[in-house]
Design a protein around this motif. Structure first.
Motif, PDB file in Angstrom:
ATOM      1  N   VAL A  97     -12.758  27.382  92.675  1.00 50.86           N
ATOM      2  CA  VAL A  97     -11.559  27.108  91.877  1.00 50.86           C
ATOM      3  C   VAL A  97     -11.626  27.848  90.540  1.00 50.86           C
ATOM      4  CG1 VAL A  97     -10.298  25.316  90.630  1.00 50.86           C
ATOM      5  CG2 VAL A  97     -11.080  24.894  92.972  1.00 50.86           C
ATOM      6  N   LYS A  98     -12.796  27.841  89.897  1.00 54.44           N
ATOM      7  CA  LYS A  98     -12.954  28.552  88.630  1.00 54.44           C
ATOM      8  C   LYS A  98     -12.781  30.051  88.808  1.00 54.44           C
ATOM      9  CE  LYS A  98     -15.971  25.223  86.297  1.00 54.44           C
ATOM     10  NZ  LYS A  98     -17.319  25.002  85.705  1.00 54.44           N
ATOM     11  N   ARG A  99     -13.308  30.585  89.922  1.00 54.29           N
ATOM     12  CA  ARG A  99     -13.183  32.021  90.170  1.00 54.29           C
ATOM     13  C   ARG A  99     -11.729  32.417  90.364  1.00 54.29           C
ATOM     14  NH1 ARG A  99     -12.514  35.359  94.238  1.00 54.29           N
ATOM     15  NH2 ARG A  99     -12.429  33.650  95.772  1.00 54.29           N
ATOM     16  N   ARG A 100     -10.996  31.623  91.135  1.00 54.13           N
ATOM     17  CA  ARG A 100      -9.578  31.918  91.360  1.00 54.13           C
ATOM     18  C   ARG A 100      -8.796  31.791  90.071  1.00 54.13           C
ATOM     19  NH1 ARG A 100      -8.183  28.849  97.117  1.00 54.13           N
ATOM     20  NH2 ARG A 100      -9.565  30.137  98.433  1.00 54.13           N
ATOM     21  N   SER A 101      -9.147  30.789  89.255  1.00 58.54           N
ATOM     22  CA  SER A 101      -8.451  30.607  87.988  1.00 58.54           C
ATOM     23  C   SER A 101      -8.695  31.798  87.057  1.00 58.54           C
ATOM     24  CB  SER A 101      -8.923  29.318  87.320  1.00 58.54           C
ATOM     25  OG  SER A 101      -8.321  29.145  86.072  1.00 58.54           O
ATOM     26  N   ALA A 102      -9.966  32.287  87.040  1.00 61.13           N
ATOM     27  CA  ALA A 102     -10.270  33.452  86.205  1.00 61.13           C
ATOM     28  C   ALA A 102      -9.546  34.695  86.689  1.00 61.13           C
ATOM     29  CB  ALA A 102     -11.782  33.689  86.198  1.00 61.13           C
ATOM     30  N   GLU A 103      -9.473  34.872  88.003  1.00 62.57           N
ATOM     31  CA  GLU A 103      -8.761  36.018  88.550  1.00 62.57           C
ATOM     32  C   GLU A 103      -7.269  35.949  88.253  1.00 62.57           C
ATOM     33  OE1 GLU A 103      -9.629  36.059  92.668  1.00 62.57           O
ATOM     34  OE2 GLU A 103     -11.657  36.894  92.431  1.00 62.57           O
ATOM     35  N   SER A 104      -6.701  34.757  88.348  1.00 62.97           N
ATOM     36  CA  SER A 104      -5.272  34.593  88.043  1.00 62.97           C
ATOM     37  C   SER A 104      -5.005  34.876  86.567  1.00 62.97           C
ATOM     38  CB  SER A 104      -4.831  33.166  88.387  1.00 62.97           C
ATOM     39  OG  SER A 104      -5.011  32.902  89.750  1.00 62.97           O
ATOM     40  N   GLY A 105      -5.923  34.413  85.692  1.00 67.29           N
ATOM     41  CA  GLY A 105      -5.777  34.679  84.268  1.00 67.29           C
ATOM     42  C   GLY A 105      -5.860  36.156  83.953  1.00 67.29           C
TER      43      GLY A 105
END
Length: 235
Positions: free
Chosen positions: A222-230
């Motif tokens: 979830v953190k990785r996807r959030s960082a990629e989206s950011g």
């Protein structure tokens, strides 16, 4: 020239809490205190009693070690820390024998054996001896809460599968005020002996460790996807 960081490192309270309860949990991450963990968690009540006793010792040990860290030389710090922990465990043992005698009889030898719990000495050496009093006491609290959490959950799982109850005999072991915890999950259940025996403890602990790994992997994803989206949004 020495800096304040060398003598009084600043540790965020949130990181202390997350490390003690989850990330650096005594059982999940460090695999310590497995002997009392598997021996006393036949019921959630026993796990709760052992966890609270250990938590009291961890808080007091962190507090006292942080207070005397400036007066203890490196050569004798380990014997001094062990002596402090032994005194605290003796006080807890006598207190439980006086006020929680039934629980004291159930836990038996495992209360004095808190002295040999590597987690308590390890936190005294790695954290309390390097940090101020309040963070050290809070670190002991969160490490104790994390350990108690594992004890209660493991004890609860074994008790439900093995006996169909939860917090059985809580009023007898912890006092009449805890009778509200006693629950019959599966009425007229004939029981499953393996769950209450030590092998059942190993099996249940294995499932709990696997569950933690899955949860940690999910959180990381979830953190990785959030960082990629950011990053995409900024681009």
């Amino acid at each position: 020239m020495s800096t304040d960081t060398e003598t009084k490192p600043k540790t965020p309270w949130g990181r202390i809490a997350s490390d003690g309860f989850w990330n650096n949990n005594v059982v999940f991450a460090q695999s310590l205190a497995l002997c009392p963990l598997l021996a006393v968690t036949g019921t959630a009540t026993n796990g709760l009693g052992m966890g609270l006793a250990t938590t009291v010792v961890m808080i007091a040990a962190g507090l006292l070690v942080a207070m005397i860290r400036g007066q203890v030389t490196p050569e004798v710090r380990i014997p001094i820390f062990i002596l402090v922990i032994a005194v605290l465990v003796t006080l807890v043992d006598l207190g439980m024998n006086a006020w929680l005698h039934d629980l004291h009889k159930v836990l038996g030898l495992f209360i004095p054996l808190i002295v040999t719990n590597c987690a308590i000495l390890g936190r005294a050496e790695s954290f309390a001896s390097r940090n101020p009093v309040l963070p050290s006491a809070f670190d002991g609290l969160m490490m104790g809460v994390g350990f108690t959490f594992v004890l209660v959950v493991l004890g609860g799982l074994r008790e439900i599968i093995g006996s169909g109850t939860l917090f059985a005999n809580a009023s007898l072991l912890l006092g009449d005020g805890m009778s509200f915890l006693e629950v019959t999950i599966i009425p007229e259940y004939r029981g499953f002996l393996l769950a209450i025996l030590p092998p059942g403890g190993f099996i249940a602990l294995g499932f709990m460790l696997a569950a933690k790994r899955l949860i940690d992997a999910r959180i990381a994803e979830v953190k990785r996807r959030s960082a990629e989206s950011g990053g995409e949004a900024l681009a």
